[in-house]
Design a protein around this motif. Structure first.
Motif, PDB file in Angstrom:
ATOM      1  N   ASP A  78      56.400  57.128 144.220  1.00  0.00           N
ATOM      2  CA  ASP A  78      55.870  57.846 143.119  1.00  0.00           C
ATOM      3  C   ASP A  78      55.457  59.271 143.441  1.00  0.00           C
ATOM      4  OD1 ASP A  78      53.849  58.500 141.049  1.00  0.00           O
ATOM      5  OD2 ASP A  78      53.442  56.243 141.125  1.00  0.00           O
ATOM      6  N   VAL A  79      55.785  60.050 142.391  1.00  0.00           N
ATOM      7  CA  VAL A  79      56.037  61.475 142.694  1.00  0.00           C
ATOM      8  C   VAL A  79      54.536  61.777 142.537  1.00  0.00           C
ATOM      9  CG1 VAL A  79      58.153  62.099 141.994  1.00  0.00           C
ATOM     10  CG2 VAL A  79      56.175  62.091 140.112  1.00  0.00           C
ATOM     11  N   THR A  80      53.493  61.094 142.037  1.00  0.00           N
ATOM     12  CA  THR A  80      52.005  61.755 142.175  1.00  0.00           C
ATOM     13  C   THR A  80      51.668  61.722 143.760  1.00  0.00           C
ATOM     14  OG1 THR A  80      51.194  59.385 142.185  1.00  0.00           O
ATOM     15  CG2 THR A  80      51.708  60.688 139.996  1.00  0.00           C
ATOM     16  N   ALA A  81      52.407  61.204 144.626  1.00  0.00           N
ATOM     17  CA  ALA A  81      52.126  61.567 146.126  1.00  0.00           C
ATOM     18  C   ALA A  81      53.153  62.436 146.579  1.00  0.00           C
ATOM     19  CB  ALA A  81      52.344  60.019 146.676  1.00  0.00           C
ATOM     20  N   PRO A  82      52.876  63.232 147.743  1.00  0.00           N
ATOM     21  CA  PRO A  82      53.744  64.267 148.147  1.00  0.00           C
ATOM     22  C   PRO A  82      55.062  63.555 148.729  1.00  0.00           C
ATOM     23  CG  PRO A  82      51.503  64.793 148.829  1.00  0.00           C
ATOM     24  CD  PRO A  82      51.656  63.244 148.199  1.00  0.00           C
ATOM     25  N   LEU A  83      56.193  64.221 148.726  1.00  0.00           N
ATOM     26  CA  LEU A  83      57.375  63.871 149.271  1.00  0.00           C
ATOM     27  C   LEU A  83      57.978  64.944 150.326  1.00  0.00           C
ATOM     28  CD1 LEU A  83      59.666  61.672 149.059  1.00  0.00           C
ATOM     29  CD2 LEU A  83      60.688  63.132 147.185  1.00  0.00           C
ATOM     30  N   HIS A  84      58.381  64.474 151.482  1.00  0.00           N
ATOM     31  CA  HIS A  84      58.907  65.317 152.495  1.00  0.00           C
ATOM     32  C   HIS A  84      60.415  64.962 152.784  1.00  0.00           C
ATOM     33  CE1 HIS A  84      54.881  67.003 153.227  1.00  0.00           C
ATOM     34  NE2 HIS A  84      54.369  65.866 153.110  1.00  0.00           N
TER      35      HIS A  84
ATOM     36  N   MET B 299      56.839  68.436 143.532  1.00  0.00           N
ATOM     37  CA  MET B 299      58.043  68.777 143.657  1.00  0.00           C
ATOM     38  C   MET B 299      58.147  70.531 143.664  1.00  0.00           C
ATOM     39  SD  MET B 299      59.678  66.127 143.706  1.00  0.00           S
ATOM     40  CE  MET B 299      58.396  65.155 144.678  1.00  0.00           C
ATOM     41  N   LEU B 300      57.302  71.057 143.205  1.00  0.00           N
ATOM     42  CA  LEU B 300      57.278  72.465 143.394  1.00  0.00           C
ATOM     43  C   LEU B 300      56.948  72.911 144.720  1.00  0.00           C
ATOM     44  CD1 LEU B 300      55.670  73.354 139.902  1.00  0.00           C
ATOM     45  CD2 LEU B 300      58.012  74.191 140.857  1.00  0.00           C
TER      46      LEU B 300
END
Length: 329
Positions: free
Chosen positions: A63-69, A105-106
């Motif tokens: 879910d993109v409401t959480a950071p992604l690495h 995402m930014l």
């Protein structure tokens, strides 16, 4: 950051959705390694099942409401419910997806020095007072209405993209997507094209809101993903925002009659009150897309509808006859 397009790793958020799954296919055909991220709230695994065995395709539940690495060179941020029925079901989550999703995402693009494209929307223009809508038009949006979770969420996301570009020099692209249709539309997504096709296939009256004189411009999904990809790979410096859509304009009643004709249905028209804040006119000015990256749509409405009808007819034969949600846009 890798620069060889044949080795480029591209992230598509919302990649298991209607638009995202078609984009994943195009990117694979162009030689990209594709990381498809989706939380499956509106996307469907079956949209990308045929890609799971591809050596350059990876599917991740997130879910993109959480950071992604992750390590990527390109980011297409498509994650968000896109039809009124879907985004009004949980408006707080819709706003979070628009705003927090853009922010995370930014941040990823800044860390990875990746180019990022935001799938914005014609809804940023609201119920427009200028027709057709050029990118310079600031819009006429109700900030507290039923649609504002999406409309204002996307407007805030655009603001974030340009602030990251100015403040952190992130390489951005902002595309304002107009009505898009085609295979893999969900039969219950509440959009006017899928509504009409499902009702016609079931022999039910086609529900038209208001008098059906409101206008829309319909872009086939193949044309849309080609436009997004061309924009992403255009020469540096072209941030947008850029309208991507089909400038041919049809009334909702014209669309209904064409669907009845193409399905061979005996359905009649039924009229209902117009939903609040429903735009009266919607048509993109697309000269900027033509000039910046030599794009224009090619698939006619009739041809696109035939292909969409075939897809939805196949789904109905498998899944049965779903109830059609109410919306006109």
């Amino acid at each position: 950051m890798r620069v060889d397009s044949a080795q480029r790793r591209t992230l598509v958020t919302g990649g298991a959705g209607f638009l995202g799954s078609h984009l994943c296919e195009l990117l694979l055909a162009e030689g990209h390694d594709v990381l498809c991220v989706d939380n499956f709230s509106t996307g469907a695994r079956r949209n990308v099942e045929h890609l799971l065995g591809h050596p350059r395709f990876e599917l991740m539940s997130h879910d993109v409401t959480a950071p992604l690495h992750v390590e990527v060179d390109r980011i297409y941020n498509l994650a968000c419910p896109a039809s009124p029925v879907q985004y009004q079901r949980d408006p707080v989550q819709t706003t979070k997806t628009c705003v927090l999703g853009a922010l995370h995402m930014l941040d990823l693009a800044q860390r990875e020095r990746a180019r990022i494209l935001q799938a914005s929307t014609s809804e940023v223009y609201g119920d427009p007072g200028l027709h057709p809508q050029p990118e310079s038009y600031w819009g006429n949006v109700n900030p507290v209405g039923m649609r504002s979770c999406y409309d204002e969420g996307k407007r805030c996301a655009e603001s974030l993209f340009f602030d990251y570009h100015r403040q952190h020099r992130v390489d951005i692209r902002v595309a304002r997507i107009f009505n898009t249709y085609g295979p893999r539309m969900h039969p219950q997504d509440g959009r006017v094209v899928s509504n009409f096709i499902v009702q016609a296939l079931r022999g039910e009256p086609l529900t038209i809101y208001g008098k059906g004189l409101q206008t829309r411009s319909f872009c086939f999904v193949d044309d849309m993903v080609a436009g997004l990809h061309r924009f992403m790979e255009a020469a540096p410096g072209g941030t947008g925002p850029v309208n991507i859509g089909n400038p041919q304009e049809f009334t909702v009643r014209d669309l209904a009659q064409l669907v009845i004709e193409l399905t061979g249905s005996s359905s009649k028209l039924a009229f209902a009150p117009l939903p609040r804040d429903d735009p009266v006119q919607r048509r993109p000015e697309v000269s900027m897309a033509e000039q910046m990256f030599d794009w224009q749509p090619h698939v006619s409405l009739a041809e696109g509808l035939r292909r969409t009808i075939a897809h939805l007819d196949g789904l109905l034969s498998i899944d049965g006859s779903p109830q059609v949600a109410a919306t006109s846009g």
